[in-house]
Scaffold this active site. Structure first.
Site, PDB file in Angstrom:
ATOM      1  N   ASP A   4      -5.303 -11.977 -45.551  1.00  0.00           N
ATOM      2  CA  ASP A   4      -4.434 -12.711 -46.744  1.00  0.00           C
ATOM      3  C   ASP A   4      -5.279 -13.754 -47.295  1.00  0.00           C
ATOM      4  OD1 ASP A   4      -2.035 -13.265 -48.062  1.00  0.00           O
ATOM      5  OD2 ASP A   4      -1.480 -14.650 -46.727  1.00  0.00           O
TER       6      ASP A   4
ATOM      7  N   HIS B 235      -6.506 -20.664 -45.301  1.00  0.00           N
ATOM      8  CA  HIS B 235      -5.952 -20.601 -46.744  1.00  0.00           C
ATOM      9  C   HIS B 235      -4.582 -21.568 -46.999  1.00  0.00           C
ATOM     10  CE1 HIS B 235      -4.626 -16.938 -44.555  1.00  0.00           C
ATOM     11  NE2 HIS B 235      -3.402 -16.987 -44.755  1.00  0.00           N
TER      12      HIS B 235
ATOM     13  N   HIS C 275      -0.345 -11.943 -37.734  1.00  0.00           N
ATOM     14  CA  HIS C 275      -1.265 -12.877 -38.467  1.00  0.00           C
ATOM     15  C   HIS C 275      -0.753 -14.243 -38.383  1.00  0.00           C
ATOM     16  CE1 HIS C 275      -3.525 -14.296 -41.942  1.00  0.00           C
ATOM     17  NE2 HIS C 275      -2.510 -14.512 -42.781  1.00  0.00           N
TER      18      HIS C 275
ATOM     19  N   ASP D   3      -0.978 -17.901 -39.026  1.00  0.00           N
ATOM     20  CA  ASP D   3      -1.107 -19.170 -40.057  1.00  0.00           C
ATOM     21  C   ASP D   3      -0.969 -20.238 -39.140  1.00  0.00           C
ATOM     22  OD1 ASP D   3      -1.529 -17.761 -42.768  1.00  0.00           O
ATOM     23  OD2 ASP D   3       0.690 -17.340 -42.277  1.00  0.00           O
TER      24      ASP D   3
END
Length: 954
Positions: A149, A374, A37, A39
């Site tokens: 997420d 996000h 994941h 980010d």
């Protein structure tokens, strides 16, 4: 004769062999999907994460090159990872593409993994479009609705997925499975299993898979026997607790997780330990196929938004909607400039023969969307991340502004302004564009050059300054295309420097005499323009207009502290609050615009008010009140509050942060030291206004606090309505019984509405995404203006002093009364138009093919909200989108206008990927129409809450 070779039979083989000699079927299957994941920026600045990404992809390519034991890797559902990697390693493109095309690296469908509630519907559509376009350059986009997420999911997600050819959603937040007893909680808000059916407001359904044990439940699988046995004992039980079938999902990765290069060995160890379970290095399509083929239970159907409504409310991350509000304000403007201004104007110019700037718009969208993950748009990262975001917002907006300037100038050059020839050589035409989907009136302000002298003409600087200063600005008026005088205010800006950048010449600097002109543009057609001119009118004094001060007969002032037009009456109280009377309903709304200040000892993710703190308000504070504008088109009052608030939290907060005390359990209070907090408010009412414009400014020097504006509605309703992505969401005023958090703040996009059958109040905003409907007996709408905190939160201590948002801030709201449920759509249209800046441009007196009042097309559809107008990259077709704000079917009628010279060969229904669908035949219009349709129209039935994309081919 060839000797047949056989492997010796092991005890394990004998144990697995039945009396008939066949091997029994495996009782369960563990699908292990490798991923990371990613980010792009969060607890480290972007470039530090970027360098780790390069290392990760290098390692992945090496692993895939070594052989087929390592089956595949899911690249987090976002194609921007490829861009980021190749920016540093361009020589690896062929190698990367090879593994994508053979299916071992799975990419898409998104460009980035965005936040759902803080990005617009059109931004989400562009995200899906760009993700597909980029993925197709390397291979095939994955059809996986991936939201690992995302901080909750909007209700229209199922429809958006199905329109993208995706029938599933994988997500980590928003629904809490019931657990051991596999029963559904009250009214279906919870899921019996980690697998569920998710239904949108239009009836669209997708298979939902909740990462009930998170998207890292298969992370770092041990290879050694003892550790592996302990690992799988726990992990198998955890997955079985929620799974509806024997197909168990394990996500082998986590945030910024390097790949597990010994995973094949770990899987072989698991197979030895659990011979009755099949362990598969899997992928999402294979897992979905197995899941659907082995359904054993009826799945729960969850409807609408997934906002963790049935939790204790402490971990919903909803207050990211108010972290670093300045980012949300920049995002609102950036989105509006692209989707509501630049694209429509570029489409307008394209239909007039100009090239459509596909690549430039994609670049601007990509730059903007790089702020939409996000941890970025939510304002919950370290300070360095958000500094870089400001630059990206500026860059994207600058591209949009350049495209708007180019398109509007090109269109203006084709408008027939020769009607102003009779006013002489110093007539100054100006054109106002309405890029919304509805006719629009409102106050417009622009700068206008009364005269210019170009440097190329050989004037000395002294001569140019002298000539410009001698320009006579008296006896001038603003007129419309019919020659009717339009009230305006004109401010002389004096001598100004400017320049042209011609397409075929070197830059052309000039000196000019510039004025700022303000007026109310009335009834500018939807997706169209209206032409005015500032002209000389000899013998007619315009002194009143220049001063902006008008006679009592023309003023909108009502008594000493009031404002009034045909729709509304407003009275301002001593404390600076105001009441609005809706003349159509007779309903008066009192005490609007009071400010509230409370402490905040939470973090960027979640708000936490100190225990037992009593909120401070301006209810009993006398304000300084004065009129600052009084014209024929608008009146404005200024209210100034000289207030004091605590300077910060007390010293205990620092200790609790360092000790990593979970924020709901903190005991810190506010400091006893007070500092000044001056708030300036300007409320305005225009001649045609259906709402009150409110602008609030202050210089925040306090820390650890939250400021809100309060709007009591005194309306009786158990629910309210909030603008969300392609939806007017209905939400309960009182949270579910499981909710323990004293705060029930929620997300909004353009507005929130509290309504009864015969009356309602909408509060619209520009980039203020957090609100709460208070349980105070008055159904007060509280809109968060500012939240100031000093730490990131989450898994450690990350100080974020810039999240205290010290310095100057300005906020804009519009308060719009309406008739009630049946007439709410009119107020919603007003709120949507509030989001969109006016476009205006100065032009010359010249002939043209476009009439001075002109629109591209006409449409009609009760309950439909217009969303976008753009041009398809491949076909060149005009693409338009609406969505049904209501739960009732409606009819869309679409046609060219009589003023438009454009004609359409065909209309077809499309989807959010702009793929051509059913074609519709045009019909001849008989009799009068309530919209200005030409001779033929297209008619399309639209379902409840449907998102409708239409293609027009010339």
């Amino acid at each position: 004769m060839t000797q047949q070779h056989t492997e010796p039979t092991t005890q394990a083989d004998q144990d697995l062999t039945t009396e008939s000699g066949s091997r029994p079927p495996k009782s369960k299957r563990a699908h292990i999907i490798s991923h990371t994941h990613w980010d792009r920026e969060w607890y480290l600045p972007y470039e530090k994460h970027h360098m780790r990404l390069v290392q990760l992809v290098d390692s992945l390519l090496d692993q895939l090159d070594e052989g087929l034991d390592y089956k595949s890797f899911y690249l987090d559902g976002q194609t921007i990872i490829i861009e980021d990697y190749l920016q540093v390693r361009p020589e690896q493109k062929e190698r990367l593409e090879k593994h994508i095309r053979n299916g071992r690296i799975v990419i898409g469908p998104w460009y980035i993994l965005q936040d759902a509630f803080l990005t617009s519907g059109e931004a989400n559509v562009r995200n899906m479009q760009v993700g597909h376009q980029d993925a197709k350059r390397y291979g095939t986009p994955s059809k996986i609705g991936y939201f690992p997420d995302t901080f909750g999911l909007v209700g229209q997600t199922p429809q958006l997925m199905l329109q993208s050819g995706i029938d599933n959603v994988f997500f980590g937040r928003g629904v809490k499975p019931t657990g051991f007893n596999n029963t559904v909680s009250d009214e279906g808000y919870e899921s019996s299993f980690s697998e569920l059916m998710w239904e949108g407001p239009d009836g669209s359904k997708v298979l939902g898979v909740l990462f009930a044990n998170w998207y890292s439940n298969g992370n770092e699988v041990p290879v050694d026997e003892a550790s592996a046995r302990k690992f799988w004992e726990t992990k198998l039980a955890d997955a079985e607790k929620y799974a509806s079938t024997n197909e168990l999902l394990y996500m082998n990765g986590c945030d910024h997780q390097p790949i597990q290069r010994d995973l094949p060995e770990a899987i072989r160890m698991a197979e030895q330990l659990y011979p009755d379970i099949e362990f598969v290095h899997s992928n999402f399509p294979d897992y979905l196929e197995a899941l659907r083929g082995n359904a054993e239970h009826e799945l729960s159907t969850v409807k609408g938004e997934l906002r963790s409504q049935r939790t204790d409310g402490w971990g919903t991350l909803v207050n990211t909607a108010s972290a670093r509000v300045y980012l949300k304000q920049m995002n609102q403007l950036g989105q509006a400039m692209l989707e509501k201004v630049a694209e429509p104007l570029a489409s307008y110019a394209y239909l007039l023969g100009r090239a459509y700037p596909h690549d430039q718009l994609t670049y601007a969208w990509k730059t903007l969307m790089q702020n939409h993950p996000h941890d970025s748009i939510c304002g919950c990262s370290v300070d360095e991340v958000h500094r870089e975001m400001v630059t990206r917002f500026d860059k994207s907006r600058h591209v949009a502004e350049a495209l708007v300037e180019q398109s509007s100038s090109e269109i203006a050059s084709m408008v027939d302004t020769s009607i102003f020839t009779s006013y002489g050589g110093d007539a100054r035409p100006l054109i106002t564009f309405n890029t919304t989907g509805w006719e629009r009136s409102g106050v417009v302000q622009m700068e206008l050059d009364a005269a210019r002298r170009y440097f190329r003409d050989g004037y000395s600087l002294e001569e140019m300054a002298l000539q410009m200063n001698e320009i006579d600005l008296s006896n001038r008026i603003l007129v419309d295309e019919h020659g009717a005088s339009v009230p305006c205010a004109v401010e002389d800006l004096g001598l100004q420097f400017g320049y042209d950048l011609p397409d075929d010449r070197f830059r052309q600097p000039y000196s000019c005499r510039r004025v700022r002109i303000t007026f109310e543009a009335e009834k500018v057609p939807a997706l169209g323009l209206k032409t005015y001119a500032w002209v000389r009118s000899e013998g007619i004094s315009n002194e009143e207009v220049h001063d902006g001060q008008l006679s009592n007969e023309a003023t909108l002032q009502h008594k000493e502290r009031g404002m009034e037009n045909e729709h509304l009456s407003v009275v301002i109280a001593d404390n600076g609050s105001f009441s609005i009377t809706d003349k159509r309903t007779g309903r008066t709304y009192h005490d609007l615009g009071i400010y509230e200040d409370v402490g905040d000892i939470g973090n960027e993710y979640m708000f936490k008010q100190p225990e037992n703190e009593v909120a401070r308000t301006t209810q009993d504070l006398v304000a300084e009140i004065r009129v600052i504008e009084n014209t024929a088109y608008r009146i404005s009052y200024e209210m100034v509050h000289h207030w004091e608030v605590p300077e910060s939290a007390d010293e205990l907060l620092d200790r609790e942060q360092r000790e990593l005390i979970y924020y709901p359990y903190r005991k810190a209070k506010r400091s006893v030291s007070m500092i000044p907090f001056k708030i300036r408010t300007v409320v305005s009412l225009s001649r045609s206004g259906k709402g009150i414009h409110m602008e609030t400014t202050f210089n925040n020097q306090a820390k650890d606090h939250r400021v809100r504006a309060l709007f009591p509605t005194d309306l009786k309703s158990a629910v309210h309505h909030a603008d969300s992505m392609f939806e007017i969401a209905t939400r309960d005023n009182i949270p579910a019984p499981e909710w323990q958090n004293p705060s029930n703040t929620q997300h909004q996009q353009s507005f929130v509405d509290v309504s009864e059958d015969q009356a309602g109040l909408v509060v619209a905003n520009l980039g203020l995404n957090e609100y709460e409907v208070l349980q105070d007996g008055r159904n007060t709408i509280a809109v968060t203006l500012l939240r100031a905190v000093g730490e990131l939160g989450d898994w450690g201590l990350f100080p974020t002093p810039e999240a205290q948002c010290l310095g100057e801030h300005s906020f804009q709201l519009e308060i719009i009364p309406h008739h009630g449920h049946a007439a709410a759509a009119d107020a919603y249209i007003e709120a949507y138009q509030f989001q969109v800046p006016w476009t205006r441009v100065q032009t010359e007196v010249h002939p043209g093919d476009l009439t001075p009042s002109h629109s591209l097309l006409a449409w009609q559809g009760e309950g439909l909200a217009f969303s976008s107008l753009k041009v398809n990259t491949d076909s060149g077709d005009l693409m338009l989108r609406w969505y049904n704000m209501t739960t009732e079917a409606t009819t869309l009628r679409l046609a060219a206008t009589p003023t438009s010279s454009l004609s359409w060969e065909a209309m077809y229904k499309s989807n959010v990927l702009e793929e051509e669908g059913e074609t519709y035949e045009a019909s001849q219009i008989e009799g009068a129409s309530s919209v200005s349709f030409a001779s033929k129209e297209w008619i399309m039935q639209t379902g409840a809450c449907e998102i409708v994309t239409v293609g027009l081919r010339r």
